[in-house]
Scaffold this active site. Sequence first.
Site, PDB file in Angstrom:
ATOM      1  N   LYS A 161      44.399 -18.105  21.610  1.00  0.00           N
ATOM      2  CA  LYS A 161      44.552 -18.184  20.152  1.00  0.00           C
ATOM      3  C   LYS A 161      45.103 -19.573  19.856  1.00  0.00           C
ATOM      4  CE  LYS A 161      46.409 -15.408  16.339  1.00  0.00           C
ATOM      5  NZ  LYS A 161      45.230 -15.441  15.457  1.00  0.00           N
TER       6      LYS A 161
HETATM    7  N1  PMP Z   1      39.834 -12.309  16.134  1.00  0.00           N
HETATM    8  C1  PMP Z   1      40.324 -13.449  15.638  1.00  0.00           C
HETATM    9  C2  PMP Z   1      39.495 -14.677  15.686  1.00  0.00           C
HETATM   10  C3  PMP Z   1      41.603 -13.485  15.075  1.00  0.00           C
HETATM   11  O1  PMP Z   1      42.095 -14.611  14.565  1.00  0.00           O
HETATM   12  C4  PMP Z   1      42.373 -12.302  15.037  1.00  0.00           C
HETATM   13  C5  PMP Z   1      43.745 -12.317  14.431  1.00  0.00           C
HETATM   14  N2  PMP Z   1      44.709 -12.699  15.376  1.00  0.00           N
HETATM   15  C6  PMP Z   1      41.822 -11.132  15.567  1.00  0.00           C
HETATM   16  C7  PMP Z   1      40.540 -11.172  16.108  1.00  0.00           C
HETATM   17  C8  PMP Z   1      42.595  -9.854  15.588  1.00  0.00           C
HETATM   18  O2  PMP Z   1      43.632  -9.935  16.547  1.00  0.00           O
HETATM   19  P1  PMP Z   1      44.985  -9.142  16.385  1.00  0.00           P
HETATM   20  O3  PMP Z   1      44.633  -7.730  16.211  1.00  0.00           O
HETATM   21  O4  PMP Z   1      45.705  -9.393  17.663  1.00  0.00           O
HETATM   22  O5  PMP Z   1      45.695  -9.696  15.201  1.00  0.00           O
END
Ligand code: PMP
Length: 309
Positions: A161
């Site tokens: 991320k």
């Molecule tokens: N995909 C992307 C590209 C994201 O930015 C996010 C948000 N973090 C998610 C999926 C969902 O991840 P999470 O459930 O860990 O927030």
Amino acid sequence: MSGKLVGAEYIWRNGEVVRWEDATVHVLSTAVQFGTSMFEGIRCCDTPNGPCVFRLGAHIERLFHSCRIYRMEPAYSRQEIIDACLTTVERNGLKDCYIRPMVLRGYGAAGLDPADSPIETYVAAWPWGAYLGEDALENGVDVCVSSWNRPAPNTFPVQAKAAGHYNNAQLIKMEAVANGYAEGLVLSTEGRLSEGGGQNVFLVRGGALVTPQLDGSLLRGVTRDAVITMAADLGLEVQERPVPREDLYTADEVFFTGTATEVTPIRSVDRITVGEGKAGPVTKTVQRHFMAVSKGEEEDLHGWLTPVR
Ligand code: PMP
């Protein structure tokens, strides 16, 4: 993002709590020049037992994985960053809020070898409601399939991320909004469904949940994982597999999952109505269960809530 960033009072920076307006970086920091900032988005909910952070350990684990992929060694341990998140919420007197830890490369290196830029850690938190709006949680959103793809495997490591990757997410979001949609769904370079601009996606077909497998085009969402675990608790079948684009148009239900997005129904894709054009029964069950666990209204079977105090 929907809405302006409304600041809290304090930000945790490299072991100290500083005032919000003092948490600045140099314009020539590697993070600003090249997008080298690993970050997380975490939710804290006000529960009957006080503010509790949802899946804090899993988010910090992913932060460390992002750093590992980009050859960054945080100066703080997992536990220290967990404590920093809790301190940031507490010092700001926040209850329902969003927490943003960041490990970034600061100021020093001029070029692409970042070795001379120090690795800095920040944790901010602020009040933030439903990402796609309260109405979205209730009635669902209209989305499109983006003309942009996710990066091909072995170009950007999408399991990290990393801030720089979000230029792709912004292109998707801006195009969607310009065309009157709430968000875009993205395909991999192979043309299969990957995820949303900043969310994972699930389809419901014949009562089972279907979600794209982790094929190197999508983020391993913490909410995605929570929904898969909860589906097992609820006796719902889950299939993680390649999903052709056209399955979106014939699914019984489609919904997004994400920390900011929570569980948001999708009522149309490319102006083709999904199911009945409103939140379907399986989506509602998953959403209700997810919200109840996050808000401490249902038993925390998996130890997902960390109290702030
Ligand atoms: N995909 C992307 C590209 C994201 O930015 C996010 C948000 N973090 C998610 C999926 C969902 O991840 P999470 O459930 O860990 O927030």
